[in-house]
Design an enzyme around this catalytic site. Sequence first.
Site, PDB file in Angstrom:
ATOM      1  N   HIS A  95       0.860  -1.196   0.000  1.00 36.77           N
ATOM      2  CA  HIS A  95       0.000   0.000   0.000  1.00 36.77           C
ATOM      3  C   HIS A  95       0.887   1.235   0.000  1.00 36.77           C
ATOM      4  O   HIS A  95       1.822   1.328   0.789  1.00 36.77           O
ATOM      5  CB  HIS A  95      -0.889  -0.019   1.244  1.00 36.77           C
ATOM      6  CG  HIS A  95      -1.642   1.247   1.478  1.00 36.77           C
ATOM      7  ND1 HIS A  95      -2.471   1.797   0.515  1.00 36.77           N
ATOM      8  CD2 HIS A  95      -1.705   2.088   2.536  1.00 36.77           C
ATOM      9  CE1 HIS A  95      -3.002   2.916   0.995  1.00 36.77           C
ATOM     10  NE2 HIS A  95      -2.545   3.116   2.211  1.00 36.77           N
ATOM     11  N   HIS A  97       0.881   5.771  -1.039  1.00 36.43           N
ATOM     12  CA  HIS A  97       0.128   6.946  -1.477  1.00 36.43           C
ATOM     13  C   HIS A  97       0.869   7.554  -2.665  1.00 36.43           C
ATOM     14  O   HIS A  97       1.042   8.776  -2.743  1.00 36.43           O
ATOM     15  CB  HIS A  97      -0.013   7.959  -0.340  1.00 36.43           C
ATOM     16  CG  HIS A  97      -0.927   7.496   0.758  1.00 36.43           C
ATOM     17  ND1 HIS A  97      -1.409   8.334   1.724  1.00 36.43           N
ATOM     18  CD2 HIS A  97      -1.452   6.272   1.041  1.00 36.43           C
ATOM     19  CE1 HIS A  97      -2.194   7.649   2.562  1.00 36.43           C
ATOM     20  NE2 HIS A  97      -2.221   6.391   2.166  1.00 36.43           N
ATOM     21  N   ASP A 120       0.064  -5.530 -19.869  1.00 32.63           N
ATOM     22  CA  ASP A 120       1.020  -6.552 -19.455  1.00 32.63           C
ATOM     23  C   ASP A 120       0.787  -6.992 -18.005  1.00 32.63           C
ATOM     24  O   ASP A 120       1.141  -8.100 -17.629  1.00 32.63           O
ATOM     25  CB  ASP A 120       2.457  -6.010 -19.563  1.00 32.63           C
ATOM     26  CG  ASP A 120       2.992  -6.081 -20.987  1.00 32.63           C
ATOM     27  OD1 ASP A 120       2.476  -6.901 -21.775  1.00 32.63           O
ATOM     28  OD2 ASP A 120       3.926  -5.321 -21.304  1.00 32.63           O
ATOM     29  N   HIS A 169      -8.640   7.718  -1.176  1.00 37.09           N
ATOM     30  CA  HIS A 169      -7.517   7.314  -0.333  1.00 37.09           C
ATOM     31  C   HIS A 169      -6.293   7.063  -1.215  1.00 37.09           C
ATOM     32  O   HIS A 169      -5.578   8.003  -1.539  1.00 37.09           O
ATOM     33  CB  HIS A 169      -7.949   6.107   0.513  1.00 37.09           C
ATOM     34  CG  HIS A 169      -6.920   5.600   1.457  1.00 37.09           C
ATOM     35  ND1 HIS A 169      -7.163   4.591   2.352  1.00 37.09           N
ATOM     36  CD2 HIS A 169      -5.615   5.925   1.644  1.00 37.09           C
ATOM     37  CE1 HIS A 169      -6.079   4.344   3.060  1.00 37.09           C
ATOM     38  NE2 HIS A 169      -5.125   5.144   2.643  1.00 37.09           N
ATOM     39  N   TYR A 227       5.958 -15.332 -22.794  1.00 34.49           N
ATOM     40  CA  TYR A 227       6.895 -14.227 -22.635  1.00 34.49           C
ATOM     41  C   TYR A 227       7.986 -14.628 -21.643  1.00 34.49           C
ATOM     42  O   TYR A 227       7.736 -15.332 -20.682  1.00 34.49           O
ATOM     43  CB  TYR A 227       6.117 -13.024 -22.094  1.00 34.49           C
ATOM     44  CG  TYR A 227       6.924 -11.760 -21.935  1.00 34.49           C
ATOM     45  CD1 TYR A 227       7.050 -10.852 -22.984  1.00 34.49           C
ATOM     46  CD2 TYR A 227       7.553 -11.470 -20.738  1.00 34.49           C
ATOM     47  CE1 TYR A 227       7.777  -9.685 -22.831  1.00 34.49           C
ATOM     48  CE2 TYR A 227       8.277 -10.308 -20.577  1.00 34.49           C
ATOM     49  CZ  TYR A 227       8.394  -9.421 -21.627  1.00 34.49           C
ATOM     50  OH  TYR A 227       9.103  -8.272 -21.463  1.00 34.49           O
TER      51      TYR A 227
HETATM   52 ZN   LIG Z   1      -3.083   4.851   3.205  1.00 35.25          ZN
END
Ligand SMILES: [Zn+2]
Length: 233
Positions: A95, A97, A120, A169, A227
């Site tokens: 995660h 930002h 891809d 977010h 690939y």
């Molecule tokens: Zn966050």
Amino acid sequence: MRLRSLREQVLDANLELVRRGLVLYTFGNASGISREDGLVAIKPSGVPYETMRPEDIVISDLDGKIVEGDLRPSSDLPTHLELYKSFLNIGGVAHTHSEFATAWAQARTPIPCFGTTHADYFYGPVPVTPQLTTEEIATDYEKNTGVAICRTFEGLDPDRVPAVLVAGHAPFCWGRTATEAAHNAVILESVARMAYYTVGIAPDATPLPRALHDKHFLRKHGKTAYYGQVSRK
Ligand SMILES: [Zn+2]
């Protein structure tokens, strides 16, 4: 110390997010799971990356109970746990930002597949979750973020679209390992930036034709992939 190699991989995945410029200060977090042990290794909360060691990585079970570690886990742990419980093939979550992916999340707009770089890695647009309700925000906010992500993937294959934009977010990405989740976060940011520029040049740009999209995704993923190099294992 348990799960040393998983801890090292999770630490490196977190550092990779920093190296690639996806994370400011201590924003962002990556985790990995040992499916065998049912244990998740995740970044501690608020510890500077420069001094983070494998011992600082926190080990939790799938109910969020800390099994090993003196530090508090990332506050987003409940979101990661929801993803591990629902997306059974994934082994890592990242995660950030990161700027461009977050801009799309804030615009509450899915990232269309405008080109083969996107195709891809992501089969179709990168979706955006619904906005959480006031109740969902008031209680168990991080868990409800995970629930909203899983709801967004009803009818979508998380193995084929390893990223989501949480409305208002930022993105969450995943992969077979923590390393792959971090890699997908880096690619997502690049794809988000290119899509932003595409719309700037041509506001009415249309998604890639299905045949070209399929060609690119399917030559790298699934049974008919060709690939790269053949695995010698
Ligand atoms: Zn966050």
